[in-house]
Design a protein around this motif. Structure first.
Motif, PDB file in Angstrom:
ATOM      1  N   PHE A   1       0.854  -1.197   0.000  1.00 43.22           N
ATOM      2  CA  PHE A   1       0.000   0.000   0.000  1.00 43.22           C
ATOM      3  C   PHE A   1       0.883   1.239   0.000  1.00 43.22           C
ATOM      4  O   PHE A   1       0.661   2.188  -0.758  1.00 43.22           O
ATOM      5  CB  PHE A   1      -0.917   0.018   1.227  1.00 43.22           C
ATOM      6  CG  PHE A   1      -1.718   1.284   1.364  1.00 43.22           C
ATOM      7  CD1 PHE A   1      -2.953   1.418   0.739  1.00 43.22           C
ATOM      8  CD2 PHE A   1      -1.234   2.362   2.108  1.00 43.22           C
ATOM      9  CE1 PHE A   1      -3.688   2.605   0.841  1.00 43.22           C
ATOM     10  CE2 PHE A   1      -1.955   3.541   2.208  1.00 43.22           C
ATOM     11  CZ  PHE A   1      -3.183   3.664   1.581  1.00 43.22           C
TER      12      PHE A   1
ATOM     13  N   THR B   1      -3.808   6.951   5.416  1.00 42.02           N
ATOM     14  CA  THR B   1      -3.978   5.499   5.522  1.00 42.02           C
ATOM     15  C   THR B   1      -5.350   5.121   6.086  1.00 42.02           C
ATOM     16  O   THR B   1      -5.792   5.671   7.089  1.00 42.02           O
ATOM     17  CB  THR B   1      -2.901   4.892   6.436  1.00 42.02           C
ATOM     18  OG1 THR B   1      -2.991   5.493   7.734  1.00 42.02           O
ATOM     19  CG2 THR B   1      -1.520   5.095   5.862  1.00 42.02           C
TER      20      THR B   1
ATOM     21  N   GLN C   1      -5.999  -1.406   3.697  1.00 44.87           N
ATOM     22  CA  GLN C   1      -4.736  -1.144   3.004  1.00 44.87           C
ATOM     23  C   GLN C   1      -4.314  -2.363   2.183  1.00 44.87           C
ATOM     24  O   GLN C   1      -3.911  -2.254   1.018  1.00 44.87           O
ATOM     25  CB  GLN C   1      -3.621  -0.834   4.010  1.00 44.87           C
ATOM     26  CG  GLN C   1      -3.727   0.469   4.750  1.00 44.87           C
ATOM     27  CD  GLN C   1      -2.555   0.639   5.718  1.00 44.87           C
ATOM     28  OE1 GLN C   1      -1.427   0.219   5.415  1.00 44.87           O
ATOM     29  NE2 GLN C   1      -2.814   1.248   6.869  1.00 44.87           N
TER      30      GLN C   1
END
Length: 379
Positions: free
Chosen positions: A291, A328, A334
């Motif tokens: 990610f 995030t 993620q």
């Protein structure tokens, strides 16, 4: 030894080089092609319309079915040129740095075009350039004296038709690649910003600086050991059998080019060496590495473009990386986002592999067809 029915001829016997402009009504519109309007794979990428009176002096004249060959360095070596199979007007003008080849009645224009894109023509042309450094040009007499093996006209047309089929396959694959890359970019824009949430995921996204998720250090290897043409490599891969203990690392890492190809990223898990101008991200905590890799790949170039560059060679400051903002979602989301984007990367890599194969196969086929090593049947 020439194939049966073929002749050894000079390009100057098959073409008129740099034909003169005939009388044209001054009020008419004309096609115009700049050097930027031809690609490195010898394709016409952009034609504009200009008033003739602005272009009649000091530009290269051409008409439909002529062939363009860039004559100045590095455009010639890069492969710039094109075949004028379609023009919006009956005539046109272009950069003074084009040679224009007009095929005679006993030569097929597309066949001659493929001759000018062949490796032999480009290699020998580069060897025969004249002029000072940075201003070298392929002289007119090189093209006029360039010797080729020519089949009868019907066979020329058949060879050109076969190679055109390969060109269409290559162009179709290039479009497919461009579409896939654009689709991935749009997907990144949605998934990496939270504008589009994947099914089943909720929870707030958090913004932290990159230094909260990993250690950031620089490579140790002297950049001068790898400097080539003013560009610095940003990592060395682990294909070599031995490493210097002073320079090597063994870990899972994201490598970022701090100079040269600024912002280029590479994931590595194993033993590697890194140059001084490489940033090494390692010891990841509370984040999906892939990610983070996709996030950096998409957003870091935008941050770099905002920063004032220093000198002729731009670079990334350590502080820029440490303060780089990372948005995030929760860790499970993620990981799924990373999987979706990695799948898109695999699809792009597969198309790139197909494209590379098609180009190599066409190159090999040109070598056979343009020399008569492989004959074609003519109806």
């Amino acid at each position: 030894m020439l194939p049966e029915g073929w002749k050894s001829e000079k390009l100057g016997d098959l073409c008129t080089l740099n034909p003169k402009c005939p009388h044209i009504q001054s009020a008419s519109l004309t096609s115009f092609i700049s050097m930027d309007g031809v690609s490195n794979d010898a394709k016409i990428s952009r034609v504009t319309l200009h008033h003739f009176k602005k272009e009649k002096n000091g530009f290269s004249y051409f008409q439909e079915h002529d062939i363009l060959v860039a004559k100045i360095t590095p455009c010639f070596e890069n492969g710039k040129g094109g075949y004028l199979d379609k023009l919006p007007t009956s005539h046109g003008f272009g950069s003074t740095e084009f040679h224009v080849l007009r095929p005679s009645p006993n030569a097929d224009g597309k066949f001659i075009y493929y001759i000018t894109t062949s490796e032999r023509f480009r290699t020998l042309g580069e060897m025969n350039m004249q002029g000072s450094a940075g201003q070298k040009r392929v002289p007119k007499n090189f093209i006029e004296r360039f010797s080729i093996a020519t089949p009868p006209l019907p066979e020329q047309k058949k060879i050109a038709a076969i190679l055109s089929t390969w060109d269409r396959a290559i162009e179709g694959t290039e479009k497919l690649l461009a579409n896939s890359q654009q689709q991935k970019k749009a997907l990144m824009q949605q998934l990496l910003t939270g504008k589009k949430r994947l099914p089943g995921f909720t929870g707030a996204w958090k913004k932290k600086t990159l230094s909260n998720f990993c250690q950031i250090k620089t490579g140790k290897k002297d950049v001068n050991e790898g400097c080539e043409n003013g560009k610095y490599p940003f990592f060395t891969c682990a294909k070599q059998h031995t490493f210097s203990n002073n320079y090597s690392y063994e870990c899972e890492a994201i490598l970022i080019a701090g100079n040269g190809e600024v912002g280029k990223t590479h994931y590595y898990n194993g033993k590697f060496e890194a140059y001084q101008r490489t940033y090494i991200l390692s010891d990841f905590t509370n984040i999906s590495v892939f990610f983070l890799l996709h996030f950096i790949e998409f957003f870091l170039p935008l941050d770099i473009s905002k920063e004032k560059q220093h000198g002729a060679m731009p670079y990334i400051k350590l502080g820029t990386l440490k303060d780089f903002s990372v948005l995030t979602p929760p860790l499970p989301e993620q990981e799924v986002i990373a999987t979706v984007l990695s799948t898109a990367d695999e699809e792009i890599a597969a198309i790139e592999s197909d494209l590379s194969r098609l180009r190599q196969e066409k190159k090999a086929l040109m070598q056979q067809l343009l020399t008569g090593k492989r004959r074609v049947k003519v109806d």
